[in-house]
Design a protein around this motif. Structure first.
Motif, PDB file in Angstrom:
ATOM      1  N   PHE A  56       0.814  -1.212   0.000  1.00 58.40           N
ATOM      2  CA  PHE A  56       0.000   0.000   0.000  1.00 58.40           C
ATOM      3  C   PHE A  56       0.851   1.266   0.000  1.00 58.40           C
ATOM      4  N   LEU A  57       1.834   1.351   0.876  1.00 55.32           N
ATOM      5  CA  LEU A  57       2.654   2.565   0.941  1.00 55.32           C
ATOM      6  C   LEU A  57       3.456   2.764  -0.331  1.00 55.32           C
ATOM      7  N   ALA A  58       3.996   1.683  -0.879  1.00 51.71           N
ATOM      8  CA  ALA A  58       4.764   1.792  -2.118  1.00 51.71           C
ATOM      9  C   ALA A  58       3.869   2.265  -3.258  1.00 51.71           C
ATOM     10  N   VAL A  59       2.657   1.735  -3.326  1.00 52.08           N
ATOM     11  CA  VAL A  59       1.719   2.139  -4.376  1.00 52.08           C
ATOM     12  C   VAL A  59       1.340   3.607  -4.201  1.00 52.08           C
ATOM     13  N   LEU A  60       1.079   4.037  -2.964  1.00 50.87           N
ATOM     14  CA  LEU A  60       0.750   5.446  -2.724  1.00 50.87           C
ATOM     15  C   LEU A  60       1.901   6.363  -3.135  1.00 50.87           C
ATOM     16  N   GLU A  61       3.121   5.965  -2.801  1.00 45.93           N
ATOM     17  CA  GLU A  61       4.277   6.782  -3.183  1.00 45.93           C
ATOM     18  C   GLU A  61       4.404   6.869  -4.697  1.00 45.93           C
ATOM     19  N   GLU A  62       4.220   5.740  -5.378  1.00 46.49           N
ATOM     20  CA  GLU A  62       4.305   5.718  -6.832  1.00 46.49           C
ATOM     21  C   GLU A  62       3.232   6.624  -7.454  1.00 46.49           C
ATOM     22  N   LEU A  63       2.019   6.524  -6.962  1.00 49.83           N
ATOM     23  CA  LEU A  63       0.929   7.351  -7.479  1.00 49.83           C
ATOM     24  C   LEU A  63       1.175   8.830  -7.206  1.00 49.83           C
ATOM     25  N   SER A  64       1.701   9.142  -6.033  1.00 52.59           N
ATOM     26  CA  SER A  64       1.951  10.545  -5.717  1.00 52.59           C
ATOM     27  C   SER A  64       3.039  11.117  -6.617  1.00 52.59           C
ATOM     28  N   GLN A  65       4.059  10.310  -6.942  1.00 56.27           N
ATOM     29  CA  GLN A  65       5.117  10.767  -7.843  1.00 56.27           C
ATOM     30  C   GLN A  65       4.566  11.011  -9.247  1.00 56.27           C
ATOM     31  N   GLU A  66       3.636  10.150  -9.674  1.00 57.97           N
ATOM     32  CA  GLU A  66       3.024  10.321 -10.995  1.00 57.97           C
ATOM     33  C   GLU A  66       2.218  11.619 -11.050  1.00 57.97           C
ATOM     34  N   ARG A  67       1.559  11.960  -9.964  1.00 57.01           N
ATOM     35  CA  ARG A  67       0.736  13.177  -9.929  1.00 57.01           C
ATOM     36  C   ARG A  67       1.602  14.430  -9.906  1.00 57.01           C
ATOM     37  N   ILE A  68       2.792  14.322  -9.354  1.00 57.28           N
ATOM     38  CA  ILE A  68       3.693  15.480  -9.269  1.00 57.28           C
ATOM     39  C   ILE A  68       4.256  15.830 -10.647  1.00 57.28           C
ATOM     40  N   LYS A  69       4.465  14.800 -11.483  1.00 60.64           N
ATOM     41  CA  LYS A  69       5.062  15.012 -12.805  1.00 60.64           C
ATOM     42  C   LYS A  69       4.222  15.855 -13.699  1.00 60.64           C
TER      43      LYS A  69
END
Length: 69
Positions: A56-69
């Motif tokens: 869950f945390l890894a997926v949230l981090e990945e999604l948050s990085q995608e949104r920042i781009k």
């Protein structure tokens, strides 16, 4: 309506840390936790059903990085 009540924060602090919080600390933490919960709710809508809780945390981090781009 506030998602997390200052009294809830005070009770949790007392129960887990045996620490009494001042009223301004309770209110500030309650507001911050509400923002965090809203962010989690927002991001978790994009999680596929097969995402495992362990990731869950890894997926949230990945999604948050995608949104920042």
């Amino acid at each position: 309506m506030q998602r997390v009540k200052p009294d809830t924060v005070a009770n949790i602090s007392q129960d887990f840390a045996e620490k009494e919080l001042e009223i301004n600390q309770r209110e500030s933490l309650a507001k911050s936790l509400g923002v965090l919960l809203n962010a989690i709710d927002s991001v978790s809508k994009d999680l596929p059903l097969e995402s495992e809780p362990a990731d869950f945390l890894a997926v949230l981090e990945e999604l948050s990085q995608e949104r920042i781009k």
